[in-house]
Write a protein that holds these residues in place. Structure first.
Motif, PDB file in Angstrom:
ATOM      1  N   GLU A  37       0.842  -1.199   0.000  1.00  0.00           N
ATOM      2  CA  GLU A  37       0.000   0.000   0.000  1.00  0.00           C
ATOM      3  C   GLU A  37       0.873   1.243   0.000  1.00  0.00           C
ATOM      4  N   VAL A  81       3.759   1.883  -1.140  1.00  0.00           N
ATOM      5  CA  VAL A  81       5.088   1.550  -0.616  1.00  0.00           C
ATOM      6  C   VAL A  81       6.175   2.277  -1.408  1.00  0.00           C
ATOM      7  N   LYS A 109      10.661   3.027  -1.319  1.00  0.00           N
ATOM      8  CA  LYS A 109      11.962   2.720  -0.731  1.00  0.00           C
ATOM      9  C   LYS A 109      13.061   3.344  -1.576  1.00  0.00           C
ATOM     10  N   ARG A 155      10.682  -8.621   5.605  1.00  0.00           N
ATOM     11  CA  ARG A 155      11.399  -7.604   6.377  1.00  0.00           C
ATOM     12  C   ARG A 155      12.915  -7.673   6.233  1.00  0.00           C
ATOM     13  N   ALA A 177      13.161  -2.717   4.798  1.00  0.00           N
ATOM     14  CA  ALA A 177      12.055  -1.976   5.409  1.00  0.00           C
ATOM     15  C   ALA A 177      11.651  -0.822   4.496  1.00  0.00           C
ATOM     16  N   GLY A 229       4.572   3.930   3.325  1.00  0.00           N
ATOM     17  CA  GLY A 229       3.584   2.910   3.011  1.00  0.00           C
ATOM     18  C   GLY A 229       3.711   1.707   3.925  1.00  0.00           C
ATOM     19  N   ARG A 230       3.002   0.657   3.593  1.00  0.00           N
ATOM     20  CA  ARG A 230       3.073  -0.546   4.415  1.00  0.00           C
ATOM     21  C   ARG A 230       2.848  -1.793   3.582  1.00  0.00           C
ATOM     22  N   THR A 269       1.323  -5.656   4.079  1.00  0.00           N
ATOM     23  CA  THR A 269       0.526  -6.478   4.986  1.00  0.00           C
ATOM     24  C   THR A 269       0.457  -7.912   4.492  1.00  0.00           C
ATOM     25  N   ASP A 325       0.202  -5.745   9.334  1.00  0.00           N
ATOM     26  CA  ASP A 325       1.382  -5.012   8.893  1.00  0.00           C
ATOM     27  C   ASP A 325       2.625  -5.781   9.325  1.00  0.00           C
ATOM     28  N   ALA A 334       5.499  -4.810   9.670  1.00  0.00           N
ATOM     29  CA  ALA A 334       6.330  -4.008  10.575  1.00  0.00           C
ATOM     30  C   ALA A 334       5.966  -4.249  12.033  1.00  0.00           C
ATOM     31  N   ASP A 335       4.767  -4.760  12.287  1.00  0.00           N
ATOM     32  CA  ASP A 335       4.316  -5.008  13.658  1.00  0.00           C
ATOM     33  C   ASP A 335       4.628  -6.436  14.118  1.00  0.00           C
TER      34      ASP A 335
END
Length: 312
Positions: free
Chosen positions: A5, A7, A9, A51, A54, A58-59, A61, A66, A68-69
């Motif tokens: 979403e 995203v 980098k 991961r 990173a 954005g994220r 999922t 997510d 990241a969580d």
């Protein structure tokens, strides 16, 4: 399901983003082939799922969560990873390599032994012959099969494949694409496949996502990309054999008529590709082939190869 979403980098020191404003959904149980020129951002995109990279914005999922969580170690143990060159542990035998993740997850020995044999059978390697061999004793194709067996051993829902067949010869690569692709579809795995080979992307991908300079240029089924390239870049990237690539994707049974196959005609299996049917016609000089209880005509093959704009 895997979702990207918005995203983005950018690698340190780079003059442009590796990935820019990427929105992409990979449906559960399907294979998405990421393809594009070298440096387009496809491997960076893949590595954001587990991961290893990173995102800056954005994220990403997985099943609505997510990444990241999530604890990265727990996340990675639930994702299979196959890469070019395989990365087998040279000091361990085949069985020990395949058992890597189940061992980390604390499976009991009997369960691990049974799973190793099951996975070797799955990828076409006789456990009795191969479980005690070291990677150096295997061919490139066999090592790649062991790599896939290892990635699937703990039954992950997601499989990431980064140029998985790039180090093997063309004949072996074609066979692995067909066989491993069939296995993944049968197991209903959610797969992201990074490749530079358009034929591999079209053969293995339920969807193909074409990237350029970090941007997603077009995403769709192989048939859609072949029939309706979004722009000149996509058309050029697909190359001048779009019609033949389209025939590779279509099956004989999709174009068979109910016309009786008499007098006796050369035969073709209904599950064969239209490209194979065309080759059969050229080899025999026939303009019709018997296919099951029906008939495939040369005109039907031509119609299938014809693109919407009338070009072929």
């Amino acid at each position: 399901m895997i979702r990207f979403e918005a995203v983005a980098k950018r690698h340190p020191g780079a003059d442009r983003p590796a990935v820019a404003d990427l929105d992409l959904t990979v449906a559960a149980g399907t294979t998405c082939a990421l393809i594009g020129p070298s440096g387009c951002g496809k491997s960076t995109t893949l590595r954001m799922v587990n991961r290893l990279v990173a995102p800056d914005a954005g994220r990403v999922t997985v099943a609505g969560r997510d990444v990241a969580d999530l604890d990265p170690i727990v996340l990675r143990r639930g994702i299979g990873y196959v890469l070019q060159g395989v990365g087998l542990f040279p000091h361990k035998n085949v069985a020990e390599n395949v058992a890597t993740v189940p061992g980390l997850l604390g499976w009991k020995r009997g369960r691990i032994v049974a799973r190793v044999d099951e996975m070797l059978d799955l990828v076409g390697l006789d456990p009795a012959r191969y479980r005690n061999r070291r990677p150096a004793e295997l061919s490139g194709g066999q090592r790649q099969r062991v790599g896939v067996a290892r990635a699937l051993a703990a039954d992950p829902a997601i499989l990431l494949m980064d140029e998985p067949f790039g180090a093997v010869d063309p004949v072996t690569r074609d066979r692995l694409q067909e066989e491993i692709g069939a296995i993944l579809r049968r197991l209903h795995k959610t797969v992201i496949l990074v490749t530079h080979d358009i034929g591999e992307a079209l053969r293995m991908g339920d969807t193909v996502a074409l990237m350029r300079d970090g941007h997603l240029v077009q995403v769709g089924t192989p048939e859609r990309l072949l029939a309706a390239p979004a722009d000149d870049f996509v058309e050029t990237f697909l190359g001048g054999m779009r019609a033949l690539r389209r025939l590779d994707r279509l099956r004989v049974h999709e174009r068979v008529s109910a016309e009786s196959a008499s007098p006796p005609l050369p035969a073709i299996a209904p599950e064969a590709s239209l490209r194979e049917a065309l080759d059969r016609m050229l080899a025999t000089g026939a303009t019709r082939l018997a296919a099951g209880s029906g008939t495939l005509t040369l005109e039907a093959v031509r119609d299938a190869a014809r693109l919407p704009d009338g070009s072929a």
